[in-house]
Design a protein around this motif. Structure first.
Motif, mmCIF file in Angstrom:
data_model
loop_
_atom_site.group_PDB
_atom_site.id
_atom_site.type_symbol
_atom_site.label_atom_id
_atom_site.label_comp_id
_atom_site.label_asym_id
_atom_site.label_seq_id
_atom_site.Cartn_x
_atom_site.Cartn_y
_atom_site.Cartn_z
ATOM 1 N N PHE A 273 -5.788 -0.567 3.013
ATOM 2 C CA PHE A 273 -6.066 -1.986 3.224
ATOM 3 C C PHE A 273 -6.063 -2.759 1.906
ATOM 4 N N GLU A 274 -6.636 -2.161 0.869
ATOM 5 C CA GLU A 274 -6.621 -2.822 -0.443
ATOM 6 C C GLU A 274 -5.180 -2.917 -0.963
ATOM 7 N N GLN B 285 -3.177 -6.343 -1.924
ATOM 8 C CA GLN B 285 -2.526 -6.517 -3.230
ATOM 9 C C GLN B 285 -1.044 -6.829 -3.082
ATOM 10 N N GLN B 286 -0.414 -6.309 -2.044
ATOM 11 C CA GLN B 286 1.008 -6.530 -1.809
ATOM 12 C C GLN B 286 1.273 -7.818 -1.007
ATOM 13 N N GLY B 287 0.212 -8.521 -0.615
ATOM 14 C CA GLY B 287 0.361 -9.744 0.170
ATOM 15 C C GLY B 287 0.736 -9.495 1.624
ATOM 16 N N LEU B 288 0.505 -8.284 2.098
ATOM 17 C CA LEU B 288 0.853 -7.944 3.470
ATOM 18 C C LEU B 288 -0.214 -8.402 4.459
ATOM 19 N N TYR C 282 -4.174 14.595 5.413
ATOM 20 C CA TYR C 282 -3.417 13.994 4.309
ATOM 21 C C TYR C 282 -3.460 12.462 4.422
ATOM 22 N N ARG C 283 -3.155 11.944 5.610
ATOM 23 C CA ARG C 283 -3.142 10.484 5.805
ATOM 24 C C ARG C 283 -4.534 9.889 5.629
ATOM 25 N N ASN C 284 -5.558 10.531 6.159
ATOM 26 C CA ASN C 284 -6.918 10.019 5.990
ATOM 27 C C ASN C 284 -7.322 9.997 4.519
ATOM 28 N N SER C 285 -6.913 10.999 3.757
ATOM 29 C CA SER C 285 -7.217 11.044 2.322
ATOM 30 C C SER C 285 -6.608 9.859 1.596
ATOM 31 N N VAL C 286 -5.352 9.591 1.923
ATOM 32 C CA VAL C 286 -4.615 8.499 1.277
ATOM 33 C C VAL C 286 -5.069 7.140 1.799
ATOM 34 N N ASP C 287 -5.093 6.977 3.124
ATOM 35 C CA ASP C 287 -5.408 5.668 3.712
ATOM 36 C C ASP C 287 -6.771 5.159 3.280
ATOM 37 N N GLY C 288 -7.744 6.053 3.175
ATOM 38 C CA GLY C 288 -9.077 5.651 2.735
ATOM 39 C C GLY C 288 -9.221 5.612 1.229
ATOM 40 N N GLY C 289 -8.204 6.085 0.500
ATOM 41 C CA GLY C 289 -8.292 6.142 -0.953
ATOM 42 C C GLY C 289 -9.362 7.116 -1.420
ATOM 43 N N ILE D 154 -0.974 3.495 -3.080
ATOM 44 C CA ILE D 154 -2.095 3.314 -2.145
ATOM 45 C C ILE D 154 -3.366 3.898 -2.746
ATOM 46 N N LEU D 155 -3.261 5.094 -3.332
ATOM 47 C CA LEU D 155 -4.423 5.721 -3.959
ATOM 48 C C LEU D 155 -4.923 4.911 -5.148
#
Length: 187
Positions: free
Chosen positions: A176-177, A181-184, A112-119, A169-170
């Motif tokens: 990372f993108e 975008q959030q300035g983090l 689940y996390r890999n799906s989301v984190d990588g978009g 995130i998706l």
């Protein structure tokens, strides 16, 4: 992530693991070389057992011989989808094969996390079993904003669990993108 995902469903059973999604012998291909990336799509779901990971109707090939893209757009699975090793190649391989979303009863946390984190793809959860209501090849429509899956072939529709905070995130294309975008982190 598209607001509306339309296409054919590919149906799987419970406990589809990352070795079935992308067998270990195919982890040697480059993720950056465009031609080698295609091989992840070619071999996606190539190790699903003949009984379709627990489905009585048997296994339908996910990717046609000699192709790297599948005719399917959405996977409808059972419980514990993406269990096994923590390889981020699994959701990547599904995306390379043309999958935009997986709808399952539950996920292994790392998949689940890999799906989301990588978009890579949208992992929707369903509060009820759907892999006995949708058949491989049925035309489906997934409204990602409303959180509904409609089987266009039968006319049935189901509410899915909302994506919540991971939707941003998706939509950004990965963690990372999203952070940029959030300035983090610096752009």
């Amino acid at each position: 992530m598209n607001d509306l995902i339309r296409g054919k469903a590919y149906v799987l059973g419970d406990h589809v693991d990352t070795d079935q999604i992308i067998p270990a012998q195919h982890l040697v291909y480059s993720l950056t070389d465009p031609e080698e990336r295609k091989l992840y799509g070619t071999y996606a779901l190539s190790s699903v057992p003949p009984e379709g990971a627990g489905l009585p109707d048997g296994h339908v090939p996910f990717v046609a011989e000699g192709e790297h893209r599948s005719e399917y757009t959405v996977i409808v699975g059972g419980g514990n989808f993406g269990c096994g090793s923590s390889r981020e190649h699994a959701p990547f391989a599904l995306r390379e094969a043309g999958i935009e979303a997986v709808v399952a009863e539950s996920y292994a946390r790392i998949f689940y996390r890999n799906s989301v984190d990588g978009g890579f793809l949208a992992p929707f959860e369903t509060p009820e079993t759907l892999n006995d209501k949708v058949r491989t090849g049925d035309e489906v429509e997934l409204d990602t904003k409303a959180g509904t899956l409609t089987n266009v072939t039968t006319g049935e529709s189901w509410a899915l669990q909302p994506l919540g905070d991971v939707a941003g995130i998706l939509e950004a294309g990965g963690v990372f993108e999203y952070a940029r975008q959030q300035g983090l982190i610096p752009a």
